[in-house]
Scaffold this active site. Structure first.
Site, PDB file in Angstrom:
ATOM      1  N   ARG A  93       0.848  -1.205   0.000  1.00  0.00           N
ATOM      2  CA  ARG A  93       0.000   0.000   0.000  1.00  0.00           C
ATOM      3  C   ARG A  93       0.880   1.251   0.000  1.00  0.00           C
ATOM      4  O   ARG A  93       0.571   2.242  -0.670  1.00  0.00           O
ATOM      5  CB  ARG A  93      -0.917   0.002   1.237  1.00  0.00           C
ATOM      6  CG  ARG A  93      -1.701   1.305   1.361  1.00  0.00           C
ATOM      7  CD  ARG A  93      -2.682   1.317   2.510  1.00  0.00           C
ATOM      8  NE  ARG A  93      -3.338   2.614   2.609  1.00  0.00           N
ATOM      9  CZ  ARG A  93      -4.330   2.896   3.443  1.00  0.00           C
ATOM     10  NH1 ARG A  93      -4.800   1.964   4.251  1.00  0.00           N
ATOM     11  NH2 ARG A  93      -4.871   4.092   3.481  1.00  0.00           N
ATOM     12  N   ASN A 147     -10.674  -4.580  -0.784  1.00  0.00           N
ATOM     13  CA  ASN A 147     -10.546  -3.467  -1.728  1.00  0.00           C
ATOM     14  C   ASN A 147      -9.599  -3.820  -2.871  1.00  0.00           C
ATOM     15  O   ASN A 147      -8.890  -4.804  -2.778  1.00  0.00           O
ATOM     16  CB  ASN A 147     -10.015  -2.237  -0.978  1.00  0.00           C
ATOM     17  CG  ASN A 147     -11.150  -1.398  -0.425  1.00  0.00           C
ATOM     18  OD1 ASN A 147     -12.183  -1.269  -1.058  1.00  0.00           O
ATOM     19  ND2 ASN A 147     -10.962  -0.818   0.756  1.00  0.00           N
ATOM     20  N   CYS A 169     -19.213  -2.241   0.609  1.00  0.00           N
ATOM     21  CA  CYS A 169     -18.286  -1.210   1.071  1.00  0.00           C
ATOM     22  C   CYS A 169     -18.952  -0.468   2.215  1.00  0.00           C
ATOM     23  O   CYS A 169     -20.147  -0.163   2.141  1.00  0.00           O
ATOM     24  CB  CYS A 169     -17.993  -0.247  -0.076  1.00  0.00           C
ATOM     25  SG  CYS A 169     -17.002   1.182   0.424  1.00  0.00           S
ATOM     26  N   ASP A 170     -18.200  -0.171   3.261  1.00  0.00           N
ATOM     27  CA  ASP A 170     -18.833   0.486   4.411  1.00  0.00           C
ATOM     28  C   ASP A 170     -18.717   2.005   4.366  1.00  0.00           C
ATOM     29  O   ASP A 170     -19.187   2.689   5.255  1.00  0.00           O
ATOM     30  CB  ASP A 170     -18.299  -0.063   5.738  1.00  0.00           C
ATOM     31  CG  ASP A 170     -16.849   0.320   5.989  1.00  0.00           C
ATOM     32  OD1 ASP A 170     -16.257   1.041   5.153  1.00  0.00           O
ATOM     33  OD2 ASP A 170     -16.290  -0.093   7.018  1.00  0.00           O
ATOM     34  N   HIS A 200     -16.996   3.871  -4.369  1.00  0.00           N
ATOM     35  CA  HIS A 200     -16.165   5.056  -4.082  1.00  0.00           C
ATOM     36  C   HIS A 200     -16.385   6.149  -5.121  1.00  0.00           C
ATOM     37  O   HIS A 200     -15.493   6.962  -5.374  1.00  0.00           O
ATOM     38  CB  HIS A 200     -14.661   4.693  -4.022  1.00  0.00           C
ATOM     39  CG  HIS A 200     -14.302   3.948  -2.780  1.00  0.00           C
ATOM     40  ND1 HIS A 200     -13.011   3.570  -2.477  1.00  0.00           N
ATOM     41  CD2 HIS A 200     -15.066   3.496  -1.762  1.00  0.00           C
ATOM     42  CE1 HIS A 200     -13.010   2.923  -1.314  1.00  0.00           C
ATOM     43  NE2 HIS A 200     -14.246   2.867  -0.874  1.00  0.00           N
ATOM     44  N   TYR A 266     -15.082  10.075  -1.657  1.00  0.00           N
ATOM     45  CA  TYR A 266     -13.942   9.688  -2.496  1.00  0.00           C
ATOM     46  C   TYR A 266     -13.887  10.474  -3.802  1.00  0.00           C
ATOM     47  O   TYR A 266     -12.862  10.472  -4.479  1.00  0.00           O
ATOM     48  CB  TYR A 266     -13.982   8.192  -2.799  1.00  0.00           C
ATOM     49  CG  TYR A 266     -13.445   7.350  -1.666  1.00  0.00           C
ATOM     50  CD1 TYR A 266     -12.095   7.024  -1.608  1.00  0.00           C
ATOM     51  CD2 TYR A 266     -14.273   6.884  -0.657  1.00  0.00           C
ATOM     52  CE1 TYR A 266     -11.585   6.254  -0.570  1.00  0.00           C
ATOM     53  CE2 TYR A 266     -13.780   6.118   0.382  1.00  0.00           C
ATOM     54  CZ  TYR A 266     -12.437   5.811   0.429  1.00  0.00           C
ATOM     55  OH  TYR A 266     -11.944   5.058   1.460  1.00  0.00           O
ATOM     56  N   ARG A 286      -0.492   7.831   4.077  1.00  0.00           N
ATOM     57  CA  ARG A 286      -1.517   7.180   4.888  1.00  0.00           C
ATOM     58  C   ARG A 286      -1.064   5.776   5.339  1.00  0.00           C
ATOM     59  O   ARG A 286      -1.319   5.365   6.469  1.00  0.00           O
ATOM     60  CB  ARG A 286      -2.789   7.100   4.029  1.00  0.00           C
ATOM     61  CG  ARG A 286      -3.995   6.575   4.727  1.00  0.00           C
ATOM     62  CD  ARG A 286      -4.626   7.586   5.643  1.00  0.00           C
ATOM     63  NE  ARG A 286      -5.570   6.902   6.509  1.00  0.00           N
ATOM     64  CZ  ARG A 286      -5.775   7.170   7.773  1.00  0.00           C
ATOM     65  NH1 ARG A 286      -5.122   8.140   8.349  1.00  0.00           N
ATOM     66  NH2 ARG A 286      -6.636   6.496   8.484  1.00  0.00           N
TER      67      ARG A 286
END
Length: 443
Positions: A93, A147, A169-170, A200, A266, A286
């Protein structure tokens, strides 16, 4: 009453303890006889599993607990697979975020080049889980929140068209909770929403209370002034730190672009990528925040629980957002016809849009899975943006399935966050280099 057997695929995830606590908190709604963890990284999973075994023993000793890296043991005799895997972990990531930033492009884990890179890693992992489930528990359902959900959903539609997987997706759930709080409601469950988009990448068009009164004017008024920020940020949850605060505030600018609707947060990466870049430190993204924050905290807490042999005094928190998964499992198990936002094949839900696109729309969920509700025709602005984005997602999946360098270059070129084809190619070559061990070989 039937009790269910659940396997959590991605047992070594930092989110797993929160999900276990949430499942234990909802046993009156979804009785459980067995919880299994499955991961392909034994050592990472053991840290989490050893602590969760103690938690389960203390809170619900009747539940059988299994932690394994053996697919047959994990996927045999299960009703639900709750999947949240991260192929390449946070180390990859970090690259998804930092490589685009070197090229002056927004670095985000699910949007733009980072999301494309992550998608190319995730597809194979999720398909593998589906294949295990179908081999060992063919009647089970997979509730997938791995994801990037949009690319994963398109891959499962195209490559496993008959599988019993629901992609969720939450993030809309979290935003709806904020909407509800902003106008003084106790919960998003007091609202009935209409919404359309891609994961998103969507817009609310109508929000009413249970009596049918229109709540949009009140919510719009709040968003036009504060975005989705709450006047007093009451609880420090996983989504309330500096970068999330900025995201919620930015919704005010997103709303201004189309005041007829309410935006998913998003969209800031597509509508205001330069602003998103301004707030990022290219040396400490992040991913670094998460590795130094949540990851250390969760693993540290789990180790403490094991050391002490009890969960008393632990600071692990219930993942409230994940209760959405219990709603979904219940809807399937008990045919409740709950109305939920899910990612499903369009097939006319958005009338003037690609039939095969994986869209995020309200669905009624029962024993046969989701039935999408028709949202009608959408305006040109949203349709134009969605067509561009869905083309990106489809090209990524085609690139993965066909081992096509060309199609992945096209996907990056089409992404609204990438300025031109030259930058797209430079990005692709850097991402390819970083992902050699995870992507299929491209030519």
């Amino acid at each position: 009453m039937k009790k269910f057997s659940i396997v959590i695929a991605g047992g070594g995830s930092t989110f797993t303890p929160g999900i276990v606590l949430m499942l234990l908190d909802n046993l009156d709604r979804l009785p459980i006889r067995q919880i299994k963890f499955y991961d392909n990284l034994a050592e990472r999973q053991d840290h989490i599993a050893d602590a969760c075994r103690i938690i389960i023993n203390e809170k619900a000793p009747e539940i059988n607990f299994v932690s394994t890296t053996n697919p047959k043991e994990a996927f045999t005799d299960v009703d639900f697979v709750m999947a949240h895997i991260r192929v390449g972990l946070y180390a990859m990531r970090e690259k998804d975020e930092k490589i685009p930033m070197k090229h002056g492009v927004v670095g985000q884990e699910t949007c733009g080049p980072g999301g494309i890179a992550y998608g190319m890693r995730s597809i194979g992992g999720v398909l593998e889980l589906i294949d295990y489930m179908e081999r060992y528990s063919p009647d089970a359902w997979m509730l997938n929140y791995s994801n990037p959900a949009a690319i994963v959903a398109e891959a499962t539609r195209k490559l496993r068209p008959h599988s019993k997987i629901i992609n969720i997706c939450d993030m809309p759930v979290g935003i709806e909770e904020r909407m509800a709080q902003s106008i003084g409601l106790k919960s998003r469950k007091e609202m009935v929403v209409r919404y359309y988009g891609l994961n998103h990448f969507g817009w609310w068009t109508d929000i009413r209370d249970l009596e049918g009164n229109d709540l949009m004017p009140q919510i719009k008024k709040h968003v036009s002034q504060h975005g989705y920020s709450l006047l007093e940020e009451v609880e420090a949850s996983q989504h309330v730190d500096a970068s999330w605060m900025d995201t919620f505030a930015k919704a005010k600018d997103l709303y201004a672009v189309d005041p007829e609707t309410l935006p998913n947060t998003y969209l800031k990466y597509y509508l205001y990528p330069q602003d998103a870049m301004e707030h990022e430190d290219p040396d400490y993204t992040r991913a670094n925040q998460v590795m130094d924050g949540r990851e250390k905290h969760v693993f540290g807490e789990c180790d403490k629980i094991v050391e002490r042999g009890t969960s008393e005094g632990m600071t692990l928190e219930i993942d409230e957002h994940a209760s959405y998964i219990v709603d979904l499992a219940r809807a399937i198990a008990y045919n409740t016809h709950e109305r939920m936002l899910l990612i499903v094949e369009n097939k006319g839900a958005v009338a003037n849009f690609d039939e095969t696109a994986m869209v995020e729309v309200p669905c009624i969920v029962g024993v046969n899975g989701p039935e999408p509700l028709v949202q009608g025709e959408i305006p040109r602005f949203q349709k134009g943006m969605m067509e561009q984005q869905v083309a990106v997602e489809k090209l990524v999946v085609e690139a993965w399935a066909e081992n096509s360098y060309q199609k992945l270059w096209q996907a990056l070129t089409l992404s609204k966050t990438v300025p031109n084809a030259r930058v797209a190619k430079e990005l692709l070559d850097d991402l390819l280099e970083a992902n050699q061990e995870f992507w299929p070989e491209l030519h």
